[in-house]
Design a protein around this motif. Structure first.
Motif, PDB file in Angstrom:
ATOM      1  N   LEU A 143      46.730  45.471  31.348  1.00 45.89           N
ATOM      2  CA  LEU A 143      46.078  44.417  30.556  1.00 45.89           C
ATOM      3  C   LEU A 143      45.205  45.016  29.465  1.00 45.89           C
ATOM      4  N   ILE A 144      45.345  44.511  28.267  1.00 47.54           N
ATOM      5  CA  ILE A 144      44.549  45.002  27.138  1.00 47.54           C
ATOM      6  C   ILE A 144      43.766  43.823  26.572  1.00 47.54           C
TER       7      ILE A 144
ATOM      8  N   ASN B 154      36.296  37.554  37.298  1.00 46.51           N
ATOM      9  CA  ASN B 154      37.448  36.776  37.767  1.00 46.51           C
ATOM     10  C   ASN B 154      38.714  37.644  37.803  1.00 46.51           C
ATOM     11  N   TRP B 155      38.910  38.479  36.765  1.00 45.23           N
ATOM     12  CA  TRP B 155      40.098  39.355  36.713  1.00 45.23           C
ATOM     13  C   TRP B 155      40.060  40.412  37.811  1.00 45.23           C
ATOM     14  N   LEU B 156      38.833  40.890  38.101  1.00 46.17           N
ATOM     15  CA  LEU B 156      38.726  41.977  39.089  1.00 46.17           C
ATOM     16  C   LEU B 156      39.021  41.502  40.514  1.00 46.17           C
ATOM     17  N   ARG B 157      39.116  40.225  40.703  1.00 45.58           N
ATOM     18  CA  ARG B 157      39.545  39.702  42.013  1.00 45.58           C
ATOM     19  C   ARG B 157      41.041  39.960  42.218  1.00 45.58           C
ATOM     20  N   TYR B 158      41.752  40.191  41.119  1.00 49.85           N
ATOM     21  CA  TYR B 158      43.222  40.346  41.195  1.00 49.85           C
ATOM     22  C   TYR B 158      43.730  41.705  40.717  1.00 49.85           C
TER      23      TYR B 158
ATOM     24  N   GLN C 255      43.537  49.085  35.558  1.00 48.51           N
ATOM     25  CA  GLN C 255      44.677  48.411  34.896  1.00 48.51           C
ATOM     26  C   GLN C 255      44.244  47.539  33.711  1.00 48.51           C
ATOM     27  N   ILE C 256      42.952  47.606  33.397  1.00 53.36           N
ATOM     28  CA  ILE C 256      42.448  46.780  32.285  1.00 53.36           C
ATOM     29  C   ILE C 256      41.816  47.705  31.249  1.00 53.36           C
ATOM     30  N   HIS C 257      42.256  47.554  30.018  1.00 53.39           N
ATOM     31  CA  HIS C 257      41.694  48.380  28.941  1.00 53.39           C
ATOM     32  C   HIS C 257      41.035  47.490  27.899  1.00 53.39           C
TER      33      HIS C 257
END
Ligand SMILES: Nc1ncnc2c1ncn2[C@@H]1O[C@H](COP(=O)(O)OS(=O)(=O)O)[C@@H](OP(=O)(O)O)[C@H]1O
Length: 193
Positions: A26-27, A85-89, A94-96
């Motif tokens: 994810l960017i 919220n994103w870090l729950r999944y 995986q996030i930049h």
């Protein structure tokens, strides 16, 4: 690849994307949330000229500096909340996060980090960009094969609506703790004042 600005701030999106593939990279491009809100308002105003003033929308009580967190232009800039919220999944690895400011001042540097994050060879470098002073943005040079330079379209880089200093200061105070939390979460200081 798929891109949509609203993914990052839509509650259901991380769950849906993780159900599709947990390997997704994810960017997210982020910029100073105060500038972001003004840019957002400027864009809406260009399509809806009879919009209430920025201050009327941004504050529940302007005198007391109470910000209206439910207004989308404000809510979107609460990056720490959306990231939670994103870090729950997805793991943070995986996030930049791309700096919207540096994407203008150092596009090749930002793109190097994106290429490293994706695990691809660094093919896009300094030599692929030139700065268009009129536009105030970098453009992609003509590809070797054919075509003409690629610059951002007419609707990008609109002159922002002028907002008074007090309102800007109140918004800076409002966002500061969320920004600090965001820097801590991602381990990078984006230096938004
Ligand atoms: N490549 C690149 N680098 C740096 N900044 C960029 C880039 N692309 C878009 N922008 C700026 O992002 C703001 C919103 O852009 P968009 O109009 O594309 O947003 S939207 O997708 O239509 O909502 C808008 O900001 P402002 O110009 O400050 O209002 C765009 O100029």
């Amino acid at each position: 690849m798929e891109k949509t600005p609203s993914y990052f701030v839509t509650k259901e999106t991380p769950h849906r994307i993780s159900a599709m593939s947990q390997e997704t990279k994810l960017i997210v491009v982020v910029r100073d949330p105060v500038t972001r809100a003004i840019s957002d308002y400027t864009q809406t105003l260009s399509k809806t000229p009879d919009l209430p003033s920025f201050q009327d929308l941004a504050f529940r009580n302007h005198t007391l500096g109470i910000v209206d967190m439910s207004w989308n232009a404000i809510r979107i800039g609460l990056y720490a909340l959306h990231l939670e919220n994103w870090l729950r999944y997805f793991p943070l690895t995986q996030i930049h996060f791309v700096s919207g400011e540096r994407l203008i001042t150092d596009p090749a540097g930002e793109l190097s980090r994106v290429q490293d994050f994706l695990g691809v060879k660094r093919i896009v470098t300094d030599k692929h960009f030139y700065f268009n002073r009129t536009k105030g943005f970098p453009c992609l040079k003509k590809p070797e094969s054919s075509g003409s330079p690629r610059c951002l379209g007419k609707s990008k880089g609109r002159t922002h609506v002028q907002i008074d200093r007090d309102a800007i200061e109140q918004l800076r105070d409002f966002y500061r703790p969320y920004n600090v939390k965001f820097y801590e979460m991602v381990g990078h200081d984006f230096k938004w004042e």
